[in-house]
Design a protein around this motif. Sequence first.
Motif, mmCIF file in Angstrom:
data_model
loop_
_atom_site.group_PDB
_atom_site.id
_atom_site.type_symbol
_atom_site.label_atom_id
_atom_site.label_comp_id
_atom_site.label_asym_id
_atom_site.label_seq_id
_atom_site.Cartn_x
_atom_site.Cartn_y
_atom_site.Cartn_z
ATOM 1 N N ILE A 130 0.839 -1.202 0.000
ATOM 2 C CA ILE A 130 0.000 0.000 0.000
ATOM 3 C C ILE A 130 0.872 1.249 0.000
ATOM 4 O O ILE A 130 0.588 2.230 -0.710
ATOM 5 C CB ILE A 130 -0.935 0.001 1.224
ATOM 6 C CG1 ILE A 130 -1.838 -1.236 1.202
ATOM 7 C CG2 ILE A 130 -1.760 1.277 1.257
ATOM 8 C CD1 ILE A 130 -2.741 -1.317 0.001
ATOM 9 N N ALA A 131 1.948 1.245 0.779
ATOM 10 C CA ALA A 131 2.834 2.412 0.837
ATOM 11 C C ALA A 131 3.493 2.670 -0.516
ATOM 12 O O ALA A 131 3.593 3.826 -0.962
ATOM 13 C CB ALA A 131 3.901 2.193 1.908
ATOM 14 N N GLU A 132 3.945 1.624 -1.177
ATOM 15 C CA GLU A 132 4.549 1.779 -2.497
ATOM 16 C C GLU A 132 3.552 2.346 -3.493
ATOM 17 O O GLU A 132 3.883 3.203 -4.319
ATOM 18 C CB GLU A 132 5.063 0.417 -2.990
ATOM 19 C CG GLU A 132 6.186 -0.166 -2.152
ATOM 20 C CD GLU A 132 6.268 -1.682 -2.278
ATOM 21 O OE1 GLU A 132 5.674 -2.226 -3.235
ATOM 22 O OE2 GLU A 132 6.916 -2.319 -1.422
ATOM 23 N N ALA A 133 2.300 1.873 -3.401
ATOM 24 C CA ALA A 133 1.275 2.335 -4.332
ATOM 25 C C ALA A 133 0.948 3.808 -4.091
ATOM 26 O O ALA A 133 0.834 4.599 -5.036
ATOM 27 C CB ALA A 133 0.018 1.487 -4.182
ATOM 28 N N LEU A 134 0.798 4.197 -2.834
ATOM 29 C CA LEU A 134 0.449 5.581 -2.521
ATOM 30 C C LEU A 134 1.575 6.554 -2.855
ATOM 31 O O LEU A 134 1.326 7.746 -3.083
ATOM 32 C CB LEU A 134 0.074 5.703 -1.040
ATOM 33 C CG LEU A 134 -1.226 4.997 -0.631
ATOM 34 C CD1 LEU A 134 -1.442 5.104 0.866
ATOM 35 C CD2 LEU A 134 -2.411 5.583 -1.388
ATOM 36 N N LEU A 135 2.807 6.044 -2.874
ATOM 37 C CA LEU A 135 3.933 6.914 -3.241
ATOM 38 C C LEU A 135 3.761 7.469 -4.646
ATOM 39 O O LEU A 135 4.124 8.619 -4.916
ATOM 40 C CB LEU A 135 5.242 6.141 -3.127
ATOM 41 C CG LEU A 135 6.523 6.915 -3.490
ATOM 42 C CD1 LEU A 135 6.701 8.123 -2.576
ATOM 43 C CD2 LEU A 135 7.745 5.998 -3.411
ATOM 44 N N ALA A 136 3.195 6.689 -5.549
ATOM 45 C CA ALA A 136 2.989 7.156 -6.924
ATOM 46 C C ALA A 136 2.023 8.338 -6.955
ATOM 47 O O ALA A 136 2.241 9.316 -7.665
ATOM 48 C CB ALA A 136 2.463 6.008 -7.790
ATOM 49 N N THR A 137 0.944 8.256 -6.184
ATOM 50 C CA THR A 137 0.004 9.380 -6.113
ATOM 51 C C THR A 137 0.672 10.610 -5.518
ATOM 52 O O THR A 137 0.461 11.743 -5.984
ATOM 53 C CB THR A 137 -1.222 8.991 -5.264
ATOM 54 O OG1 THR A 137 -1.923 7.938 -5.918
ATOM 55 C CG2 THR A 137 -2.159 10.174 -5.104
ATOM 56 N N GLY A 138 1.481 10.399 -4.489
ATOM 57 C CA GLY A 138 2.192 11.527 -3.888
ATOM 58 C C GLY A 138 3.111 12.222 -4.882
ATOM 59 O O GLY A 138 3.165 13.456 -4.940
ATOM 60 N N LEU A 139 3.827 11.434 -5.681
ATOM 61 C CA LEU A 139 4.706 12.026 -6.686
ATOM 62 C C LEU A 139 3.910 12.760 -7.761
ATOM 63 O O LEU A 139 4.336 13.796 -8.276
ATOM 64 C CB LEU A 139 5.573 10.938 -7.317
ATOM 65 C CG LEU A 139 6.647 10.325 -6.419
ATOM 66 C CD1 LEU A 139 7.346 9.175 -7.128
ATOM 67 C CD2 LEU A 139 7.673 11.385 -6.013
#
Length: 231
Positions: A179-188
């Motif tokens: 989940i953290a890896e996936a949300l990192l894309a949205t953050g970027l």
Amino acid sequence: MEVETLALAHEIDFSFWALFARATLVVKLVMIMLIAASFWAWAIIVQNIILYRKTRTEAAMFDRAFWSGEPLDELYDQIGAAPTGGAEKVFVAGMTEWRRSHREDGGLIAGAAARIDRSMDVAIAKESETLTAGHSFLATVGSTAPFVGLFGTVWGIMNAFIEIAAQQNTNLAVVAPGIAEALLATGLGLLAAIPAVVFYNKLSADSDRILSGYEAFADEFSTILSRQLDS
């Protein structure tokens, strides 16, 4: 059991590089694309800020010289064939056409006023292309980066659920990294989009003000020349 799960989750590295390294190939490509777009957007922003500051300074210096009372022919000869600022280029375009419109006997060729206005409009159009260079890229990043980041998040969460199903384990140590890896894309995606939108609006407003100044000067200069044509 819960204590062991929390201990395992605490040992997982959630730094940016660790999250990037654990991400799937698709999510990595999305992150790289967003980071590259962000760097490119900031390069355009800095370049335009420097350009606009230089343009305003050159326009202010030219305005002082133009309204100093110095004869326009002398000012034109001083600037020469290589004007630096946008205001100088508009002035040179008008003066060049003004001189070309004189016949050998000193008279003016018919339609001189229209040709002078057209020459200055062309010069302003060229300056507009220079001042607005990169704005379309900022607009594109601002409008699409969140969706690109969301695509990376959806893809990452999908793979996280696949991993959960494969391990048949829903504890925090299994769920949290994916989940953290996936949300990192949205953050970027948001990190790239927000500055692009903010500075696109600011730079567009600044360029419009500069171009409005050029157009106002062209109108004033055309009025001065029209008086000489009438006399």
